[in-house]
Write an enzyme that holds these catalytic residues in place. Structure first.
Site, PDB file in Angstrom:
ATOM      1  N   THR A  83       0.843  -1.195   0.000  1.00 15.35           N
ATOM      2  CA  THR A  83       0.000   0.000   0.000  1.00 15.35           C
ATOM      3  C   THR A  83       0.877   1.244   0.000  1.00 15.35           C
ATOM      4  O   THR A  83       1.929   1.268   0.645  1.00 15.35           O
ATOM      5  CB  THR A  83      -0.934   0.035   1.228  1.00 15.35           C
ATOM      6  OG1 THR A  83      -0.145  -0.020   2.422  1.00 15.35           O
ATOM      7  CG2 THR A  83      -1.899  -1.146   1.212  1.00 15.35           C
ATOM      8  N   ASP A  84       0.437   2.267  -0.719  1.00 22.80           N
ATOM      9  CA  ASP A  84       1.211   3.500  -0.840  1.00 22.80           C
ATOM     10  C   ASP A  84       0.897   4.453   0.304  1.00 22.80           C
ATOM     11  O   ASP A  84       0.022   4.197   1.139  1.00 22.80           O
ATOM     12  CB  ASP A  84       0.917   4.178  -2.183  1.00 22.80           C
ATOM     13  CG  ASP A  84       1.452   3.371  -3.351  1.00 22.80           C
ATOM     14  OD1 ASP A  84       2.601   2.915  -3.278  1.00 22.80           O
ATOM     15  OD2 ASP A  84       0.712   3.176  -4.329  1.00 22.80           O
ATOM     16  N   LYS A  85       1.595   5.560   0.307  1.00 17.85           N
ATOM     17  CA  LYS A  85       1.399   6.585   1.336  1.00 17.85           C
ATOM     18  C   LYS A  85      -0.057   7.047   1.347  1.00 17.85           C
ATOM     19  O   LYS A  85      -0.645   7.325   0.307  1.00 17.85           O
ATOM     20  CB  LYS A  85       2.323   7.770   1.050  1.00 17.85           C
ATOM     21  CG  LYS A  85       2.194   8.900   2.068  1.00 17.85           C
ATOM     22  CD  LYS A  85       3.149  10.029   1.739  1.00 17.85           C
ATOM     23  CE  LYS A  85       3.020  11.156   2.758  1.00 17.85           C
ATOM     24  NZ  LYS A  85       3.932  12.276   2.465  1.00 17.85           N
ATOM     25  N   VAL A  87      -2.677   5.268   2.188  1.00 15.08           N
ATOM     26  CA  VAL A  87      -3.624   4.155   2.071  1.00 15.08           C
ATOM     27  C   VAL A  87      -3.570   3.308   3.338  1.00 15.08           C
ATOM     28  O   VAL A  87      -2.488   2.959   3.817  1.00 15.08           O
ATOM     29  CB  VAL A  87      -3.302   3.290   0.838  1.00 15.08           C
ATOM     30  CG1 VAL A  87      -4.276   2.120   0.735  1.00 15.08           C
ATOM     31  CG2 VAL A  87      -3.357   4.140  -0.424  1.00 15.08           C
ATOM     32  N   HIS A 239      -1.936   1.158  -8.180  1.00 12.82           N
ATOM     33  CA  HIS A 239      -2.941   2.234  -8.184  1.00 12.82           C
ATOM     34  C   HIS A 239      -4.229   1.821  -8.908  1.00 12.82           C
ATOM     35  O   HIS A 239      -5.026   2.687  -9.305  1.00 12.82           O
ATOM     36  CB  HIS A 239      -2.394   3.507  -8.838  1.00 12.82           C
ATOM     37  CG  HIS A 239      -1.246   4.128  -8.118  1.00 12.82           C
ATOM     38  ND1 HIS A 239      -1.187   4.213  -6.746  1.00 12.82           N
ATOM     39  CD2 HIS A 239      -0.095   4.695  -8.578  1.00 12.82           C
ATOM     40  CE1 HIS A 239      -0.065   4.810  -6.388  1.00 12.82           C
ATOM     41  NE2 HIS A 239       0.619   5.096  -7.473  1.00 12.82           N
TER      42      HIS A 239
END
Length: 642
Positions: A83-85, A87, A239
């Site tokens: 998971t990205d920043k 999330v 994404h």
């Protein structure tokens, strides 16, 4: 040695050395952890070189502090979903080999070189309380939920059979039924290359973009005014969910029909992704990762569950009460006297999900400029591997230094390039007004976009007409503008100084060194100081120049005035002497104030003007000095006569 208050007393007893923990004296096992975290408090899940606030970094520190692992590199750590920043995740899964206290537990083993007598001497007891140990070292935004023993070959990512994502958004005036029709078209096995971000990464370019979506649902969350999208699938691309939400949101706004979902899934009809932005990160949550039923036997701790529930309740209560405060303000502003349309009333709610300002001139997705196809990007990657390019200066740290809200950047996307340029220009460079920024970001015509871009860059002496590799050129453009923006912050922000490129830093140092050695008074003037600021204001009044909020601008205007009104012959006179009925001009040359000839008539006159404005203070000081000297002389003469 023992301590008494602030003093130390030598007792003759040598200090005890800290014991070294010997991991070979303990058995070990592979364990799977289920945990949750609030993504908006962290810089993503995976460890990064430039951040210590990732979820995995906190988890690593907790494992090391509790002596559950000897080293991060040797624990065989695997994760389920990256998971990205921004999330969040609930029941995120990670697996690693940890210390054990139960040598007879499932999957427990010893290191091969541990002697038999050491193994037999180990006292068996209940397994370590992994959840309590880790939660005691983790921040409250990361909580361990449960654990399970696992086979040695278990991999948190590749063993997963089903992942579930949830995304919430304001309902506003969205057409929910059309969005549900669009959702149904996502179910099944499709090529989702038009619903993800693809960069020049070899692994991503060579992977398959086919994924299977098991179910998609969109429900209204009671009277909360929110919609919740739930997507279940075998796996997801980079994404992917946020791009899906962006398309569904445009359907709900009435900008697109539900059939656009199928059009983007048709690779023959649309071989490359149109340039559109993804939705906001904060509402996204990796909600669940599922495995075969007989693969994991989850272990829970009732006391840990109660503490986790209380922690989540407190954070929920804090956010809900804050949301209510904002809601009261929002409703009061909306109900103030004056006409306001429904579209304006809910525009902010829609802009939140879209993560960009509302577009008045919407261009349909299929009519937009498209990113490079997979084949083109693969060819670029192959060409890039053959050509040695200069190191990339643009990074997430540099974007963060200038306050840019995103850390991932697609050079091929016109909308992202426009957003970055407008941000830098608005905050630092200030070459264009606000209406130009809006028009530039809304420009969908490729030729018009390139023309505006070329006009803007021409002010910096940058030409793009002979560029054979647009991606490299755009990378250079972005780095160039970033360097100039950081240059503006150099003297004000320590963070920006840290990320400034070597070229910009060297330029600044050279400029400062030249200023220190130069006799040019303009270079050494700090216009923000009250001493100089007040005198610049007085000089502007003397010249009849309107005052500007920035004293440096005012000083430059005075320089221009002197340059335009003075000559080297007989016009070296500035301003009218106040109260002079004959309107005689004041001759600066009549005041020999010790100004060094700077070989520049403009700076000569400005320097003399600044000194002239303080001439009364100088005269008063000189009078005091003279009186003091006379007094000393009289005193000396009196002593001699005595």
């Amino acid at each position: 040695m023992r301590k008494l208050g602030r003093e130390s007393v030598d007792t003759g007893t040598p200090a005890k050395k800290a014991k070294t923990f010997d991991f070979r004296l303990h058995p070990r096992r592979k364990v799977v952890f289920a945990f949750c975290y609030l993504g908006w408090h962290h810089d993503g899940l995976v460890q990064q070189e430039n951040s210590t606030n990732t979820v995995e970094h906190h988890l690593m520190n907790a494992l090391l502090k509790t002596k559950l692992i000897e080293s991060w590199e040797g624990c065989g750590f695997t994760r389920c979903g990256r998971t990205d920043k921004g999330v969040s995740a609930f029941r995120q899964i990670a697996a690693c080999i940890v210390r054990s206290a139960d040598p007879f537990g499932q999957g427990v083993s010893w290191a091969d070189d541990v002697p038999i007598d050491v193994r037999e001497a180990f006292k068996s007891r209940d397994e370590l309380q992994y959840l309590k140990m880790l939660n005691g070292c983790l921040p409250p935004t990361i909580r361990m939920l449960s654990w399970a023993p696992a086979r040695t070959e278990f991999d948190a990512r590749h063993s997963c059979t089903r992942r579930t994502y949830k995304y919430s958004m304001p309902k506003a005036n969205l057409d929910v039924e059309k969005m549900r029709v669009a959702c149904s078209k996502l179910v099944g096995t499709h090529d989702f290359r038009n619903y993800c971000q693809i960069d020049l990464n070899a692994d991503r370019l060579n992977q398959s973009y086919v994924r299977e979506i098991f179910a998609v649902s969109l429900c209204e969350l009671g009277d909360s005014g929110l919609l919740e999208l739930t997507v279940e699938g075998s796996g997801f691309l980079w994404h992917m969910i946020r791009f899906i939400v962006s398309v569904l949101h445009e359907v709900g706004c009435g900008h697109e029909g539900p059939e656009v979902v199928s059009d983007l899934l048709d690779i023959e009809k649309c071989p490359a992704r149109p340039q559109y932005t993804m939705a906001s990160d904060a509402p996204l949550c990796l909600f669940e990762c599922q495995y075969e039923r007989d693969q994991l036997a989850w272990q829970y701790d009732e006391s840990v569950r109660q503490r986790n529930l209380g922690s989540l309740q407190r954070q929920w209560a804090e956010l809900m009460t804050k949301a209510r405060t904002i809601e009261n303000m929002m409703n009061s502003v909306a109900n103030e006297p004056g006409p306001i349309t429904d579209a304006i009333r809910e525009r902010g709610l829609l802009e939140f999900t879209q993560a960009h300002p509302w577009q008045t001139n919407y261009l349909p997705l299929l009519k937009r400029k498209r990113c490079d196809t997979l084949e083109v990007k693969r060819a670029k990657l192959e060409q890039k591997s053959k050509v040695t390019e200069p190191p990339l200066l643009m990074s997430a740290r540099r974007l963060k230094a200038v306050g840019y809200p995103k850390i991932n950047f697609d050079y091929d996307d016109d909308s992202e390039l426009a957003a970055l340029i407008c941000h830098l220009d608005e905050q630092f460079l200030k070459k264009r007004p606000e209406d130009w920024h809006v028009a530039f970001m809304d420009e969908k015509n490729k030729e018009a976009f390139e023309r505006k871009l070329a006009e803007y860059l021409s002010e910096y002496g940058i030409s793009t007409s002979d560029d054979e590799q647009p991606a490299v050129s755009r990378r250079f453009i972005c780095d160039f503008l970033l360097s100039h923006s950081i240059d503006h912050l150099y003297d004000k922000t320590v963070e920006a100084q840290e990320f400034s490129s070597d070229i910009v830093r060297n330029k600044r140092l050279a400029k400062n060194a030249a200023s220190e050695t130069s006799q040019n008074p303009y270079n050494t003037i700090n216009c923000a100081e009250q001493y100089y600021k007040s005198r610049i204001e007085s000089m502007a009044k003397l010249f009849g120049i309107a005052e500007h909020p920035d004293p440096e601008v005012t000083l430059r205007a005075c320089c221009l005035f002197v340059q335009q009104t003075c000559s080297t012959k007989n016009r070296e006179r500035i301003g009218k002497k106040e109260g002079n009925e004959d309107n005689q001009l004041l001759d600066i040359k009549a005041f020999p104030l010790g100004i060094t000839d700077l070989k520049d008539p403009v700076l000569d006159h400005v320097a003399r003007c600044l000194r002239l404005l303080s001439v009364e203070s100088l005269r008063s000081t000189q009078t005091i000095v003279n009186e003091t000297l006379i007094a000393i002389q009289n005193l000396t003469a009196a002593k001699k006569s005595a």
